[in-house]
Structure formats: structure tokens, C-alpha cells
Enzyme design. Structure first.
Site, PDB file in Angstrom:
ATOM      1  N   SER A   1       0.809  -1.188  -0.037  1.00  0.00           N
ATOM      2  CA  SER A   1       0.153   0.025   0.181  1.00  0.00           C
ATOM      3  C   SER A   1       0.772   1.332   0.048  1.00  0.00           C
ATOM      4  CB  SER A   1      -0.781  -0.034   1.158  1.00  0.00           C
ATOM      5  OG  SER A   1      -1.515   1.299   1.580  1.00  0.00           O
TER       6      SER A   1
ATOM      7  N   TYR B   1      -1.655  -0.950  10.462  1.00  0.00           N
ATOM      8  CA  TYR B   1      -1.534  -1.525   8.982  1.00  0.00           C
ATOM      9  C   TYR B   1      -0.390  -0.943   8.350  1.00  0.00           C
ATOM     10  CZ  TYR B   1      -3.642  -1.295   4.206  1.00  0.00           C
ATOM     11  OH  TYR B   1      -3.815  -1.289   2.766  1.00  0.00           O
TER      12      TYR B   1
HETATM   13  N1  LIG Z   1      -8.720  -0.822  -1.424  1.00  0.00           N
HETATM   14  C1  LIG Z   1      -7.881  -0.126  -1.330  1.00  0.00           C
HETATM   15  O1  LIG Z   1      -7.784   1.323  -1.337  1.00  0.00           O
HETATM   16  C2  LIG Z   1      -6.271  -0.495  -1.014  1.00  0.00           C
HETATM   17  C3  LIG Z   1      -5.331   0.758  -1.240  1.00  0.00           C
HETATM   18  C4  LIG Z   1      -4.063  -0.102  -1.071  1.00  0.00           C
HETATM   19  C5  LIG Z   1      -3.688  -0.999  -0.723  1.00  0.00           C
HETATM   20  N2  LIG Z   1      -4.738  -2.150  -0.694  1.00  0.00           N
HETATM   21  C6  LIG Z   1      -4.346  -3.556  -0.456  1.00  0.00           C
HETATM   22  O2  LIG Z   1      -4.890  -4.366  -1.529  1.00  0.00           O
HETATM   23  C7  LIG Z   1      -5.165  -5.610  -0.947  1.00  0.00           C
HETATM   24  C8  LIG Z   1      -6.716  -5.975  -1.129  1.00  0.00           C
HETATM   25  O3  LIG Z   1      -7.433  -4.945  -0.832  1.00  0.00           O
HETATM   26  P1  LIG Z   1      -9.071  -4.878  -0.963  1.00  0.00           P
HETATM   27  O4  LIG Z   1      -9.471  -3.580  -0.954  1.00  0.00           O
HETATM   28  O5  LIG Z   1      -9.248  -5.657  -2.133  1.00  0.00           O
HETATM   29  O6  LIG Z   1      -9.548  -5.605   0.362  1.00  0.00           O
HETATM   30  P2  LIG Z   1     -10.952  -6.243   0.895  1.00  0.00           P
HETATM   31  O7  LIG Z   1     -10.921  -6.103   2.281  1.00  0.00           O
HETATM   32  O8  LIG Z   1     -11.915  -5.676  -0.208  1.00  0.00           O
HETATM   33  O9  LIG Z   1     -10.414  -7.873   0.532  1.00  0.00           O
HETATM   34  C9  LIG Z   1      -9.614  -8.653   1.289  1.00  0.00           C
HETATM   35  C10 LIG Z   1     -10.009  -9.978   1.116  1.00  0.00           C
HETATM   36  O10 LIG Z   1      -8.905 -10.569   2.057  1.00  0.00           O
HETATM   37  C11 LIG Z   1      -9.585 -11.540   2.675  1.00  0.00           C
HETATM   38  N3  LIG Z   1      -8.988 -11.833   4.185  1.00  0.00           N
HETATM   39  C12 LIG Z   1      -8.877 -10.764   5.216  1.00  0.00           C
HETATM   40  N4  LIG Z   1      -8.329 -11.704   6.314  1.00  0.00           N
HETATM   41  C13 LIG Z   1      -8.088 -12.690   5.978  1.00  0.00           C
HETATM   42  C14 LIG Z   1      -7.971 -13.825   6.771  1.00  0.00           C
HETATM   43  N5  LIG Z   1      -7.451 -13.512   8.097  1.00  0.00           N
HETATM   44  N6  LIG Z   1      -7.661 -14.943   6.242  1.00  0.00           N
HETATM   45  C15 LIG Z   1      -8.253 -15.078   4.849  1.00  0.00           C
HETATM   46  N7  LIG Z   1      -8.533 -14.269   4.060  1.00  0.00           N
HETATM   47  C16 LIG Z   1      -8.461 -12.960   4.513  1.00  0.00           C
HETATM   48  C17 LIG Z   1     -11.074 -11.089   3.053  1.00  0.00           C
HETATM   49  O11 LIG Z   1     -12.054 -12.070   3.145  1.00  0.00           O
HETATM   50  C18 LIG Z   1     -11.219 -10.417   1.547  1.00  0.00           C
HETATM   51  O12 LIG Z   1     -11.925 -11.258   0.766  1.00  0.00           O
HETATM   52  C19 LIG Z   1      -4.907  -5.645   0.566  1.00  0.00           C
HETATM   53  O13 LIG Z   1      -3.387  -5.786   0.755  1.00  0.00           O
HETATM   54  C20 LIG Z   1      -4.987  -4.085   0.964  1.00  0.00           C
HETATM   55  O14 LIG Z   1      -4.080  -3.840   1.974  1.00  0.00           O
HETATM   56  C21 LIG Z   1      -6.046  -1.891  -0.776  1.00  0.00           C
END
Ligand SMILES: NC(=O)c1ccc[n+]([C@@H]2O[C@H](COP(=O)([O-])OP(=O)(O)OC[C@H]3O[C@@H](n4cnc5c(N)ncnc54)[C@H](O)[C@@H]3O)[C@@H](O)[C@H]2O)c1
Length: 237
Positions: free
Chosen positions: A121, A134
Site C-alpha cells: 500500500s 496497517y
Molecule cells: N482498497 C484500497 O484502497 C487499497 C489501497 C492500498 C492497498 N490495498 C491492499 O490491497 C489488498 C486487497 O485490498 P482490498 O481493498 O481488495 O481488500 P478487501 O477487504 O476488499 O478484500 C480482502 C480480502 O482478504 C480476505 N481476508 C482478510 N483477512 C483474511 C484472513 N485472515 N484469512 C483469509 N482471508 C482474509 C477477506 O475475506 C477479503 O476477501 C490488501 O492487501 C490491501 O491492503 C487496498
């Protein structure tokens, strides 16, 4: 031979988009999540806070060409109110699980010249209030990316990271819903030079590029920032 990619966090958001894009590119995708995705696929329910649960899935795979450590957990809590339990839970999913997965997959990745992509991120590079576990976990994930790239390079395994800015996923929307003022969405979009959030597929494209040795074969230990220009802007502007 069909290439096999393991993707964590496939039930929604960036993980679901990555699984869909890799499938379109001809990869066989093995997905891991604590929830079963609604789309059809080779999904395995496992809780990444439990290394043995993750290893049970990984141990069952013969061939692994790509590993995408995408799943993450985020707490919106001021640092002084963050409990040790909250801190540990975030590190377990966001850093320890990628370490466990890389260690478990390394031999099979080496056998085929495979690659790892860690989804970090922009919070690894600069951050805001109330996300200290985080931000620390994502900084550690970039350090792990570099460390693994150094150690696995000799085996022919590349390890890179993607650092997204704001991406329009359920996690982002849930974050907005928790805001008291209600203008976080507008402010975030305005501070992004491109004036909008990324679509999950735009992050998936970067992941697919780094996974594919025919496109990024000389890249390892690298962080690809995909943030609409957020990190390029001076905050004092
Ligand atoms: N959405 C954003 O704005 C954003 C920005 C920067 C980075 N990211 C990174 O991108 C990645 C995906 O983000 P997203 O927004 O799609 O997240 P999200 O929360 O929409 O999806 C995350 C998925 O991970 C799964 N998960 C979480 N904890 C878990 C566990 N203990 N065991 C198994 N599965 C688990 C959840 O069930 C979910 O399906 C992450 O690493 C997040 O940090 C997202």
C-alpha cells in the site's frame, strides 16, 4: 503446461479482480480466503491468521508458478488506543502469512522460475492518522519483498510488490462508512492527481505484469506504485 497462481484474499476487491484477470490470461488460479467467493473457481477456505490452515492448502499443490499475497486486515484505531491483540492480528495477516506462504512455495516456484507479488500500500511509504498497525505491516511487507528477492534471486525466483493508492473496493467503502464527517471520499479523490480511485482491475494489471516473467523478467525487489499520482504530490502544496 498451464501456469498455476496462488492468490490470497480472492473473495472480493483486488484479489477477486486479480483471479479473474489471471484466469483470462490462461493461468490456473488457486484462491484462498476466509470466505468462499461467489464466482466459480478453485477456492479454498482458510484463515491466514493460522499458519497451519494456510499450509494445508499450499501443501496440496504440485506446481506453483506464481504467488500473490493480497489478503490484508486493517483497523482504524488511534495508535494510543490500539491493543496488542489488534496489532498482532494485523501483522499476522499482512506480514506473517506472506512470509509463511513464500517459505512454503519457494521450492516449487524455483522449479519453474516463478514469481511472488506482494500487495502492499502507499501507507508503506507515507501514511495518515489511525492506521499505525496497517502502515507498519505494509512497510514490513516491502522490506520482506526486498529480503526475499535478495535470497531467492539465486533460485531464479523474483519477488516484487505493488503499492496501490485508493482502490474502489468494499474495504475502501467500509472505511468511508466509518468516517464521522462524511467528506473523506471527496477529499481523497481531490488529493489524487488523477482525481479518482483505481478500479480493482487496474491493480490486477500491475500484479499480472510482475507475475509474468516474459514481461518483467529482470525486475525483482521492486515496488510498483499504482496510486494515481498521490505519492508524487507534496503534502504542503
Ligand atoms: N482498497 C484500497 O484502497 C487499497 C489501497 C492500498 C492497498 N490495498 C491492499 O490491497 C489488498 C486487497 O485490498 P482490498 O481493498 O481488495 O481488500 P478487501 O477487504 O476488499 O478484500 C480482502 C480480502 O482478504 C480476505 N481476508 C482478510 N483477512 C483474511 C484472513 N485472515 N484469512 C483469509 N482471508 C482474509 C477477506 O475475506 C477479503 O476477501 C490488501 O492487501 C490491501 O491492503 C487496498
Amino acid at each position: 503446461m498451464t501456469r498455476v497462481a496462488v492468490v490470497t484474499g480472492v473473495a472480493r476487491g483486488i484479489g477477486a479482480a486479480t483471479a479473474a484477470l489471471l484466469t483470462e490470461h490462461g493461468w490456473e488460479v488457486v484462491g484462498i480466503d476466509r470466505e468462499k467467493p461467489s464466482a466459480p473457481g478453485d477456492w479454498h477456505v482458510a484463515d491466514l491468521t493460522d499458519p497451519s490452515s494456510l499450509l494445508t492448502v499450499l501443501d496440496g499443490l504440485d506446481r506453483i508458478d506464481g504467488l500473490v499475497n493480497n489478503a490484508a486486515l486493517q483497523h482504524a484505531t488511534p495508535l494510543l488506543e490500539t491493543t496488542v491483540e489488534q496489532w498482532d492480528a494485523v501483522q499476522a495477516v499482512n506480514v506473517r502469512a506472506p512470509f509463511v506462504a513464500i517459505r512454503a512455495c519457494a521450492e516449487r516456484l524455483a522449479a519453474v522460475g516463478g514469481a511472488v507479488v506482494n500487495v502492499a500500500s502507499v501507507h508503506a511509504l507515507a501514511t495518515s492518522a489511525n492506521v499505525s498497525p496497517y502502515a507498519a505491516s505494509k512497510g514490513a511487507l516491502l522490506a520482506l519483498t526486498r529480503a526475499a528477492a535478495v535470497e531467492l534471486g539465486g533460485l531464479g525466483v523474483r519477488v516484487n510488490a505493488v503499492a496501490p493508492g485508493a482502490v474502489d473496493t468494499p474495504a475502501l467503502r467500509e472505511g468511508f462508512a466509518r468516517q464521522v464527517t462524511g467528506d473523506a471520499e471527496r477529499v481523497l479523490a481531490e488529493r489524487t492527481p488523477l482525481g479518482r480511485f483505481a478500479e480493482p482491475r487496474e491493480i490486477a494489471e500491475a500484479v499480472a505484469f510482475l507475475l509474468d516473467g516474459t514481461k518483467s523478467g529482470f525486475m525483482t525487489g521492486e515496488t510498483l506504485t499504482v496510486d494515481g499520482g498521490v505519492m508524487a504530490r507534496l503534502s504542503s502544496e
